[in-house]
Design an enzyme around this catalytic site. Structure first.
Site, short mmCIF file in Angstrom:
data_model
loop_
_atom_site.label_atom_id
_atom_site.label_comp_id
_atom_site.label_asym_id
_atom_site.label_seq_id
_atom_site.Cartn_x
_atom_site.Cartn_y
_atom_site.Cartn_z
N CYS A 1 0.81 -1.22 0.00
CA CYS A 1 0.00 0.00 0.00
C CYS A 1 0.85 1.27 0.00
O CYS A 1 0.37 2.33 -0.39
CB CYS A 1 -0.96 0.01 1.19
SG CYS A 1 -2.09 -1.40 1.21
N HIS B 1 -3.45 7.36 1.92
CA HIS B 1 -3.81 6.02 1.46
C HIS B 1 -5.22 5.72 1.94
O HIS B 1 -5.56 5.96 3.10
CB HIS B 1 -2.83 5.00 2.04
CG HIS B 1 -3.25 3.58 1.85
ND1 HIS B 1 -3.69 3.09 0.63
CD2 HIS B 1 -3.32 2.54 2.72
CE1 HIS B 1 -4.00 1.82 0.77
NE2 HIS B 1 -3.79 1.46 2.02
N ASN C 1 -10.07 -0.21 -0.50
CA ASN C 1 -8.62 -0.11 -0.41
C ASN C 1 -8.03 -0.68 -1.70
O ASN C 1 -8.08 -1.89 -1.93
CB ASN C 1 -8.12 -0.90 0.81
CG ASN C 1 -6.62 -0.81 1.00
OD1 ASN C 1 -5.89 -0.40 0.11
ND2 ASN C 1 -6.14 -1.22 2.17
#
Length: 323
Positions: free
Chosen positions: A114, A250, A280
């Site tokens: 990520c 993020h 996500n």
């Protein structure tokens, strides 16, 4: 005078298939309300059968090139941040290079889960500042739907697929905080926390594996480490909290985003959030959010942007740039 890596084009791509939370109610012990309350996610996009990470990355890159008014051979390098490449090798980046028709330069992948896009930005900044490249395309692209365990309600409802691309160009600048472009980067990792977020398979084990996560522990580390790396990047850039125009974090979980913003003293009105619509998307989440905020007019030239991300590794970092 110094060289800065200045954004000149941005784009994104989302697969056509939109998957609402209600999709999971048919085969998991979960509800739309449960997912929204714990993550802020309402829907996400899943890649179609046969649709690959490099294909999505290419679509995003084309948008960024169009915005910049440039051709593929105007680029010196492509850096693709991904944990879900099409093949073990060659890199997804070389596949994008080929698909774009780019006949020169070089291309490679970065794998920091990520945090991959933040790592990619730092790489691009280093290439440009050192003079090794004049224009670098940084892409975050993921097909996380391919590594989900569909029996694990704690993870499979959280992730989606997509891609975002940012084109950076070298420009001569004064070296002051008033410069456009990347002003500071801050990167970290700590492999002792690898068991908090990982995929239980890989090439050397001859398995694909599924994503595994200790959610509560990841949450705790995320808020603490994201705030600290953002603070460090701001300090390196010689900027203060009040200088921030937008935080583009993020997009993992709305509660992590809110808690980090609170630690930074940044009101949520100055935080770009797309987690409700995308879930996500790992390395794709920051460039996706950036692209949408540029398209809808929120982000304007001269704005100070802080991006921060944390992912498996653990790996985390932040970038401060002036749009």
């Amino acid at each position: 005078m110094i060289r800065r890596a200045v954004p000149v084009g941005i784009g994104h791509y989302l697969p056509e298939r939109v998957v609402p939370n209600s999709h999971f109610e048919g085969f998991l012990d979960t509800t739309d309300e449960w997912i929204r309350a714990r993550s802020g996610i309402e829907r996400r996009h899943f890649a179609a059968e046969g649709e690959t990470t490099s294909q999505m990355a290419t679509q995003a890159a084309r948008q960024a090139l169009d915005m910049a008014g440039l051709e593929p051979d105007d680029i010196d390098a492509i850096v693709v941040a991904t944990s879900t490449p099409d093949l073990t090798f060659p890199s997804a980046a070389t596949m994008v290079q080929s698909a774009l028709g780019m006949t020169r330069g070089f291309a490679y992948d970065v794998q920091a889960v990520c945090a991959g896009f933040v790592y990619g930005l730092a790489q691009a900044d280093a290439l440009i500042v050192s003079g090794q490249a004049n224009r670098v395309m940084v892409i975050g692209a993921e097909t996380f739907s391919r590594i989900m365990d569909w029996t694990d309600r704690g993870t499979c409802v959280l992730f989606g697929d997509g891609a975002g691309a940012l084109l950076l160009e070298a420009m001569e600048s004064s070296g002051e905080t008033s410069d456009r472009g990347i002003l500071a980067t801050d990167l970290h990792s700590d492999g002792t926390y690898r068991d908090l977020l990982y995929v239980d398979g890989g090439v050397s084990t001859q398995t694909t594996g599924h994503l595994r996560m200790q959610g509560k522990e990841v949450f705790r580390h995320a808020v603490e480490k994201l705030a600290a790396t953002a603070e460090a990047a701001l300090a390196k850039a010689k900027l203060a909290h009040d200088d921030i125009t937008w935080v583009v974090p993020h997009q993992a979980n709305i509660r992590i985003i809110q808690a980090t913003a609170k630690k930074l003293g940044t009101p949520m009105e100055q935080v770009v959030t797309t987690v409700a619509d995308h879930g996500n998307t790992s390395a794709a989440s920051i460039p996706l959010a950036l692209s949408i905020a540029v398209q809808d007019g929120r982000i304007k030239q001269g704005d100070i942007i802080v991006t921060e991300a944390i992912g498996g590794g653990l790996a985390w970092g932040a970038v401060v740039l002036r749009w």
